[in-house]
Design a protein around this motif. Structure first.
Motif, PDB file in Angstrom:
ATOM      1  N   ALA A 149     -10.826  46.598  29.070  1.00 26.53           N
ATOM      2  CA  ALA A 149      -9.671  46.955  29.631  1.00 26.53           C
ATOM      3  C   ALA A 149      -8.766  47.470  30.058  1.00 26.53           C
ATOM      4  CB  ALA A 149      -8.425  46.215  28.447  1.00 26.53           C
ATOM      5  N   VAL A 150      -8.924  47.622  31.346  1.00 21.13           N
ATOM      6  CA  VAL A 150      -8.284  48.791  32.394  1.00 21.13           C
ATOM      7  C   VAL A 150      -7.396  48.623  33.215  1.00 21.13           C
ATOM      8  CG1 VAL A 150      -9.685  49.756  34.917  1.00 21.13           C
ATOM      9  CG2 VAL A 150     -11.025  48.711  33.335  1.00 21.13           C
ATOM     10  N   ARG A 151      -6.151  49.448  32.886  1.00 18.81           N
ATOM     11  CA  ARG A 151      -4.996  49.491  33.440  1.00 18.81           C
ATOM     12  C   ARG A 151      -4.604  49.851  35.048  1.00 18.81           C
ATOM     13  NH1 ARG A 151      -0.097  50.506  30.433  1.00 18.81           N
ATOM     14  NH2 ARG A 151       1.594  49.719  31.753  1.00 18.81           N
ATOM     15  N   ASP A 152      -3.469  48.479  35.356  1.00 16.27           N
ATOM     16  CA  ASP A 152      -3.637  48.300  36.778  1.00 16.27           C
ATOM     17  C   ASP A 152      -2.062  48.468  36.796  1.00 16.27           C
ATOM     18  OD1 ASP A 152      -5.068  48.162  39.563  1.00 16.27           O
ATOM     19  OD2 ASP A 152      -4.979  45.990  39.621  1.00 16.27           O
ATOM     20  N   GLY A 153      -1.718  49.109  37.102  1.00 14.55           N
ATOM     21  CA  GLY A 153      -0.097  49.460  37.646  1.00 14.55           C
ATOM     22  C   GLY A 153       0.628  48.374  35.969  1.00 14.55           C
ATOM     23  N   GLY A 154       1.266  46.963  36.659  1.00 17.72           N
ATOM     24  CA  GLY A 154       1.803  46.818  34.935  1.00 17.72           C
ATOM     25  C   GLY A 154       1.150  46.114  34.622  1.00 17.72           C
ATOM     26  N   ASP A 155      -0.114  45.613  34.800  1.00 13.70           N
ATOM     27  CA  ASP A 155      -1.425  44.723  34.373  1.00 13.70           C
ATOM     28  C   ASP A 155      -2.179  45.104  33.679  1.00 13.70           C
ATOM     29  OD1 ASP A 155      -0.029  42.113  34.945  1.00 13.70           O
ATOM     30  OD2 ASP A 155      -1.205  42.227  36.621  1.00 13.70           O
ATOM     31  N   TYR A 156      -3.492  45.123  32.634  1.00 11.56           N
ATOM     32  CA  TYR A 156      -4.526  44.995  32.217  1.00 11.56           C
ATOM     33  C   TYR A 156      -5.986  44.362  32.843  1.00 11.56           C
ATOM     34  CZ  TYR A 156      -2.925  48.651  29.145  1.00 11.56           C
ATOM     35  OH  TYR A 156      -1.926  49.732  28.405  1.00 11.56           O
ATOM     36  N   ILE A 157      -6.795  45.128  33.129  1.00 14.21           N
ATOM     37  CA  ILE A 157      -7.912  44.032  34.323  1.00 14.21           C
ATOM     38  C   ILE A 157      -8.960  44.418  33.262  1.00 14.21           C
ATOM     39  CG2 ILE A 157      -9.507  43.522  36.181  1.00 14.21           C
ATOM     40  CD1 ILE A 157      -7.056  44.608  38.149  1.00 14.21           C
ATOM     41  N   VAL A 158      -9.428  42.757  32.370  1.00  8.54           N
ATOM     42  CA  VAL A 158     -10.047  42.970  31.599  1.00  8.54           C
ATOM     43  C   VAL A 158     -11.242  41.975  31.885  1.00  8.54           C
ATOM     44  CG1 VAL A 158     -10.393  41.404  29.662  1.00  8.54           C
ATOM     45  CG2 VAL A 158      -7.741  42.651  29.579  1.00  8.54           C
TER      46      VAL A 158
END
Ligand SMILES: Cc1cc2nc3c(=O)[nH]c(=O)nc-3n(C[C@H](O)[C@H](O)[C@H](O)COP(=O)(O)OP(=O)(O)OC[C@H]3O[C@@H](n4cnc5c(N)ncnc54)[C@H](O)[C@@H]3O)c2cc1C
Length: 398
Positions: A149-158
């Motif tokens: 899970a990589v942080r991208d702004g207000g989200d994580y991309i999993v």
């Protein structure tokens, strides 16, 4: 310890008993004794959902929770009585993953906003959950998981793959462990997320089990966006939250009660059936094997009582090795019970739809399914390891 229940607790037991006795008469014919039928057969899942609504209307799905999230602050002992009665009636309506695993975790580890968003729909029996923990290369050694899970702004991309996700094809949400810091080793660097299963990028594929039911799934996560507000606990501290799932009423009473009912039915079969001109219940070997099962079931029930007692007296954490012992005892007893029952019933245990099928082939199904119980939620070997380290104070051997 005091084995007696108070008059109020006895009255509660009767109320639970009357309810399940009445409602469980309406089960679909395929309703089994395991989760396989519940999530594998459309009619059974419908029945399970309707039962969830009925239990929710009585406030019984969330009885031990604080009042502000839909609970009644019921005691552990009342929860124990509920599980006891439900197990005996092979009851439907309790989402094991949402209610038994996730809710206690949220109560301990989630922030206020998360509790208010996710607990009430569970209490109302509206949303069902799946556990997204195991991976193809991470089961017992869960801390080696690689879903990222990589942080991208207000989200994580999993991105990653989960496996053995029970009921994922039926559920609305999943609770997931993913690696947020690849530099950190093992349990450090994992975070705990709540994932809407309808999020784009999630693909669910069935894994049919040994006897053909659809309980398990593979869940593929491809660039799935999970809002950061759905992370429970601090980033990289997900292991701590995940450990909470094991810190609640875990006496296994429902399995011992389930076996008590199964034994009653097996005894009834032996009373009514003849082999070689002899009524089975008069055969000394059959009688002794039934007696042995009865001894083990009663010993298991007494052990469950002592666990809930020690949970009340010493706290959930102190009772953890006892809970691990109960899991080994209960799931291995289910296996011994099923094998013995199958031997006693012989071919009658396999016949499903006929006047020669007194128990509708249930023993054949259970024979194939029961080894899974020893593995689900941690194998017997892992439970024994826990007993060694937490209970006996032995050094870790792995
Ligand atoms: C019915 C069922 C339902 C499940 N539902 C879910 C679910 O909803 N979500 C989910 O995430 N997972 C689920 N699982 C997966 C379950 O958590 C794993 O199967 C379990 O943790 C074991 O992992 P594994 O299958 O990878 O076996 P492995 O970890 O590969 O173990 C293989 C064997 O090695 C033994 N072993 C491993 N490590 C040790 C050790 N240190 N000491 C001694 N022996 C060891 C094990 O006991 C086992 O016998 C489910 C499994 C079953 C059977």
């Amino acid at each position: 310890m005091d084995f007696r229940f108070t008059p109020e607790e006895e009255a509660l037991r009767k109320e639970f008993d009357d309810f399940f006795r009445g409602e469980m008469r309406n089960t679909p014919p395929e309703w089994g004794t395991y989760m396989e039928a519940m999530v594998g057969v459309d009619a059974c899942f419908e029945f399970h959902k309707q039962m969830a609504k009925k239990l929710a209307a009585k406030g019984w799905l969330s009885r031990p929770w604080p009042r502000e999230y839909g609970g009644q602050e019921a005691s552990l002992i009342e929860q124990f009585i509920f599980n006891d009665v439900m197990g005996y009636h092979r009851g439907a309506g309790v989402d094991h993953w949402g209610i038994a695993l996730l809710a206690p975790t949220l109560l301990v580890s989630a922030n206020e906003e998360q509790k208010r968003e996710h607990l009430p729909p569970i209490a109302r029996g509206e949303l069902f959950w799946t556990q997204l923990w195991s991976e193809p290369e991470a089961g017992s050694d869960l801390a080696s998981l690689t879903t990222r899970a990589v942080r991208d702004g207000g989200d994580y991309i999993v991105n990653g793959q989960k496996t053995w996700s029970s009921g994922a094809h039926r559920t609305d949400w999943g609770f997931m462990l993913a690696r947020t810091n690849p530099e950190e080793k093992r349990s450090r660097g994992l975070s705990f997320f709540l994932v809407d299963m309808k999020t784009p990028g999630i693909t669910i594929r069935p894994i049919l089990n040994l006897e053909g039911s659809h309980l398990f799934n593979e869940v593929f996560l491809d660039d799935v966006r999970v809002p950061a507000r759905n992370r429970v606990g601090e980033e990289n501290q997900g292991w701590i939250a995940s450990q909470m799932t094991s810190n609640f009423e875990r006496s296994m009473i429902e399995l011992f009660s389930f076996l008590r009912r199964e034994l009653e039915e097996l005894v009834e079969f032996c009373r009514e059936s003849k082999r070689g001109g002899e009524v089975l219940s008069e055969n000394p070997i059959v009688r002794h094997r039934l007696a042995q099962l009865a001894i083990e079931i009663e010993a298991g029930r007494a052990f469950s009582y002592s666990i809930v007692w020690s949970q009340i007296k010493s706290g959930l954490v102190m009772a953890a090795p006892l809970a691990a012992a109960a899991k080994v005892l209960a799931t291995e007893l289910v296996q011994r019970f099923t094998y013995t029952g199958s031997e006693i019933m012989r071919l009658y245990g396999q016949v499903k739809e006929s006047r020669w099928a007194p128990l509708q082939g249930r023993f054949e199904k259970e024979y194939q399914l029961c080894p899974g119980l020893n593995m689900a939620g941690g194998t017997s070997e892992i439970m024994r390891n826990l007993i060694c380290t937490l209970g006996l104070g032995l050094p870790r051997s792995w």
